[in-house]
Write an enzyme that holds these catalytic residues in place. Structure first.
Site, short mmCIF file in Angstrom:
data_model
loop_
_atom_site.label_atom_id
_atom_site.label_comp_id
_atom_site.label_asym_id
_atom_site.label_seq_id
_atom_site.Cartn_x
_atom_site.Cartn_y
_atom_site.Cartn_z
N TYR A 86 0.79 -1.25 0.14
CA TYR A 86 0.03 -0.20 -0.04
C TYR A 86 0.70 1.24 -0.09
O TYR A 86 0.68 1.88 -0.77
CB TYR A 86 -0.93 0.18 1.24
CG TYR A 86 -1.77 1.21 1.25
CD1 TYR A 86 -2.66 1.37 0.72
CD2 TYR A 86 -1.35 2.07 2.28
CE1 TYR A 86 -3.50 2.87 0.79
CE2 TYR A 86 -2.11 3.37 2.69
CZ TYR A 86 -2.94 3.66 1.72
OH TYR A 86 -3.93 4.53 1.77
N SER A 117 2.60 1.74 -3.24
CA SER A 117 1.73 2.46 -4.37
C SER A 117 1.35 3.83 -4.08
O SER A 117 1.31 4.59 -5.20
CB SER A 117 0.61 1.65 -4.43
OG SER A 117 -0.40 1.68 -3.03
N LYS A 118 1.22 4.24 -3.09
CA LYS A 118 1.13 5.60 -2.74
C LYS A 118 2.02 6.57 -2.95
O LYS A 118 2.24 7.59 -3.42
CB LYS A 118 0.58 5.99 -1.36
CG LYS A 118 -0.74 5.37 -1.16
CD LYS A 118 -1.91 6.07 -1.90
CE LYS A 118 -3.34 5.99 -1.38
NZ LYS A 118 -4.46 6.47 -2.25
#
Length: 239
Positions: A149, A152-153
């Site tokens: 996560y 990806s950010k």
């Protein structure tokens, strides 16, 4: 603030995205809500229309490439874009699966890049428009079980800076807002919440805290700001 402006909000069926969509409409913009939960989208747009506020919804699943391709054809010319759609999949590194990596990056990064690319190719983004990506302070941290996560950010934040430099000739501004923990349904799934709360001197955020910053970046009041990543963290990073 946004009179006669069309503004796209992805991930608009709940939480931060829903609040942003409502605030855009309250500020006289035409909010285009995009998400995969049609029941929630209908409820929100009907609520706004009952108050004589402008809104429309388009059903799209960011796991589906075809939906993203179709989306750019369904939208009008835009003066503002808020990229908020995203998923979280908590897992320690030794338990990460290839499928979970692909799904997380597909929703949080690849689909967003593809959408922006298609909108640009079809000249759907107006000159002097503003694009706001919703990132996360996770991309600054090393919190266990958030590697995919957070990565990806981080990719999305880097993409936004490159995009900002490429769109300078059209005076299109591109910025990222990276919130800390915000009071949405997601925190119900977080263990040891009390310990996490203690890391925020000003307490955890509310959806309006994020939306207020997004409203500023969408508006002409931020016309001299591009390529930034603004942390909204309630003092999390105070030293």
């Amino acid at each position: 603030m946004f009179e006669n402006k069309n503004i796209l909000i992805t991930g608009a069926s709940s939480g931060i995205g829903e609040k942003i969509a409502k605030d855009v409409s309250l500020n006289k913009g035409h909010a285009f809500l995009v998400a995969r939960n049609e029941k929630k989208l209908i409820k929100i747009t009907n609520e706004l229309k009952k108050n004589n506020l402008k809104s429309s919804y388009i059903l799209a699943d960011f796991k589906n490439t075809n939906d993203i391709i179709k989306l750019s054809d369904q939208l009008p010319n835009l003066s503002g874009i808020v990229i908020n759609a995203g998923v979280i999949d908590y897992a320690p590194v030794k338990f990460i699966s290839y499928d979970s990596m692909i799904e997380t990056f597909n929703v949080n990064f690849f689909s967003n890049v593809l959408l922006i690319k298609n909108l640009l190719k079809k000249n759907k983004i107006n000159k002097n428009a503003s694009i706001v990506f919703i990132g996360s302070i996770s991309s600054y941290l090393g919190t266990p079980a958030t590697s995919i996560y957070a990565s990806s950010k981080a990719a999305l934040t880097t993409f936004s800076k490159v995009l900002a430099s490429e769109l300078i000739p059209k005076k299109i501004r591109v910025n990222t807002v990276s919130p800390g923990l915000v009071n949405t349904d997601l925190i119900k799934n977080i263990s040891k919440v009390k310990d996490i709360f203690e890391k925020y001197p000003l307490g955890i955020g509310q959806v309006e805290d994020v939306s207020n910053q997004v409203m500023f970046l969408l508006s002409e009041k931020s016309k001299w700001i591009t390529g930034t990543n603004i942390k909204i963290d309630g003092g999390y990073f105070l030293e």
